[in-house]
Design an enzyme around this catalytic site. Structure first.
Site, mmCIF file in Angstrom:
data_model
loop_
_atom_site.group_PDB
_atom_site.id
_atom_site.type_symbol
_atom_site.label_atom_id
_atom_site.label_comp_id
_atom_site.label_asym_id
_atom_site.label_seq_id
_atom_site.Cartn_x
_atom_site.Cartn_y
_atom_site.Cartn_z
ATOM 1 N N GLY A 14 -28.771 23.209 54.143
ATOM 2 C CA GLY A 14 -29.273 21.927 53.639
ATOM 3 C C GLY A 14 -29.738 20.965 54.704
ATOM 4 N N SER A 16 -32.311 21.500 56.771
ATOM 5 C CA SER A 16 -33.707 21.753 57.170
ATOM 6 C C SER A 16 -34.508 22.147 55.937
ATOM 7 C CB SER A 16 -33.733 22.904 58.191
ATOM 8 O OG SER A 16 -35.053 23.346 58.454
ATOM 9 N N ASP A 65 -21.475 29.089 58.827
ATOM 10 C CA ASP A 65 -22.265 30.301 58.599
ATOM 11 C C ASP A 65 -21.847 30.809 57.223
ATOM 12 O OD1 ASP A 65 -23.255 32.928 58.431
ATOM 13 O OD2 ASP A 65 -23.155 33.185 60.605
ATOM 14 N N SER A 145 -37.086 33.574 46.045
ATOM 15 C CA SER A 145 -38.455 33.494 46.568
ATOM 16 C C SER A 145 -39.423 33.966 45.498
ATOM 17 C CB SER A 145 -38.606 34.379 47.803
ATOM 18 O OG SER A 145 -39.970 34.469 48.172
ATOM 19 N N TYR A 159 -36.682 41.480 53.187
ATOM 20 C CA TYR A 159 -36.480 40.122 52.675
ATOM 21 C C TYR A 159 -36.529 40.082 51.139
ATOM 22 C CZ TYR A 159 -37.574 35.132 51.932
ATOM 23 O OH TYR A 159 -37.576 33.825 51.502
ATOM 24 N N LYS A 163 -33.936 38.704 47.794
ATOM 25 C CA LYS A 163 -34.284 37.605 46.898
ATOM 26 C C LYS A 163 -34.369 38.072 45.446
ATOM 27 C CE LYS A 163 -34.479 34.462 50.064
ATOM 28 N NZ LYS A 163 -33.546 33.315 50.027
#
Ligand code: NAI
Length: 294
Positions: A14, A16, A65, A145, A159, A163
């Site tokens: 949260g 960036s 993390d 995404s 990736y 998602k």
């Protein structure tokens, strides 16, 4: 939820980009904001944004993390002690790992799944019982995404699967929370109900291109599994087209709207719909074939 004012939102990643956009949009409507992030420099920048925008008195920055389950629970404890009971859990932290899937190593997979999928799982397992427990109601937001619902794209083969899993998880979560919420008679914040939203962003101007600069030592590899494709997604606008890039705050505002209206999906780039249709057309064509033995 009827309002987010006065509620506590905990946002992973949260400090960036999209997560910070969500924090700003929620803060603008009166929420109390805990952000966690693995990067200390991003946390400092987020604290500056909170000060500049006048919500530093209802802001908490925590270094975490999301792969670390014990630290995740401790961060939630800290945020609740400082800002009140968790009501909005936003599992947003992610890494934009890119490279050819046929060359990916265990290190690439472990890092990607550890952050992008298990980070969300850790938030859910640590956070959801807290929201269920206080009975005030709440909302879970997971960031996936838009690429995971579009056609396959070179270099996204590690990736996008992480998602896609987050999208499926959230669809199942909403189904089950809705069923339990209805049986409790609650349908909004204050009635004990808990909503779920999956945010599927297209291109958003953030710091995600810095991903490889922060690859943990345990996942360092000698292979050139790095950014190799900067072309637009299939079926999408070219990166120079107006509206291709979104501002993170806009995605934050879309997310707050979804929380307030109970939407399952936030799909930020409707202009990319041809790629979603093309993918589904392939699936539908395969299902239309007659596979019965002759
Ligand atoms: P960003 O890099 O600006 O923000 C992500 C934040 O997550 C960073 O501050 C980073 O330090 C933090 N983070 C990374 N690993 C972490 C970990 N293990 N634990 C805690 N924090 C960690 O990138 P952006 O774009 O704002 O990314 C947010 C989410 O949006 C991610 O899940 C990303 O996959 C997703 N997304 C972004 C898109 C874009 O175009 N920017 C498109 C589609 C999805």
């Amino acid at each position: 939820m009827k309002t987010v004012a006065g509620t506590m939102a905990f946002i992973t990643g949260g400090a960036s980009g999209i997560g910070l956009g969500m924090a700003r949009a929620l803060a603008a409507q009166g929420a109390r904001i805990a952000v966690c992030d693995v990067r200390a420099d991003h946390l400092a920048q987020a604290a500056q944004v909170a000060a500049d925008e006048g919500w530093a008195d209802r802001f908490r920055a925590l270094q975490l993390d999301v792969r670390d389950r014990d630290a995740f629970a401790a961060a939630l404890d800290d945020a609740e002690a400082a800002l009140g009971p968790l009501q909005i859990l936003i599992n947003n932290a992610g890494i934009g790992i890119q490279g050819p899937v046929d060359e990916a190593t265990y290190a690439d997979w472990d890092w990607a799944i550890g952050v992008n999928l298990m980070g969300v799982v850790n938030g859910l397992v640590s956070g959801l019982p807290r929201i269920k427990g206080h009975g005030l109601g709440g909302h879970v937001v997971n960031t996936a995404s838009q690429g995971a619902i579009m056609q396959a794209r070179a270099t996204r083969g590690v990736y996008a699967p992480t998602k896609a899993a987050v999208i499926s998880m959230t669809e199942h979560l909403k189904l089950e929370l809705d069923a339990k919420g209805s049986s409790m008679g609650g349908s909004s914040m204050g009635g004990g109900a808990i909503g779920a939203t999956v945010v599927c962003p297209g291109p958003v101007r953030t710091n995600i291109e810095e991903t490889e600069q922060h690859r943990p030592a345990e996942f360092q590899v000698d292979t050139p599994f790095r950014h190799r494709d900067e072309t637009a997604p299939p079926g999408a606008l070219p990166p120079t087209a107006p509206g291709f890039w979104l501002d993170p705050l806009t995605v934050g505002e879309m997310t707050v709207d979804a929380i307030l209206t109970g939407k399952l999906y936030v799909i930020t780039h409707p202009a990319f719909i041809d790629s979603v249709k093309a993918r589904h057309a392939g699936i539908e064509a395969a299902m239309a074939e007659d596979y019965l033995p002759r």
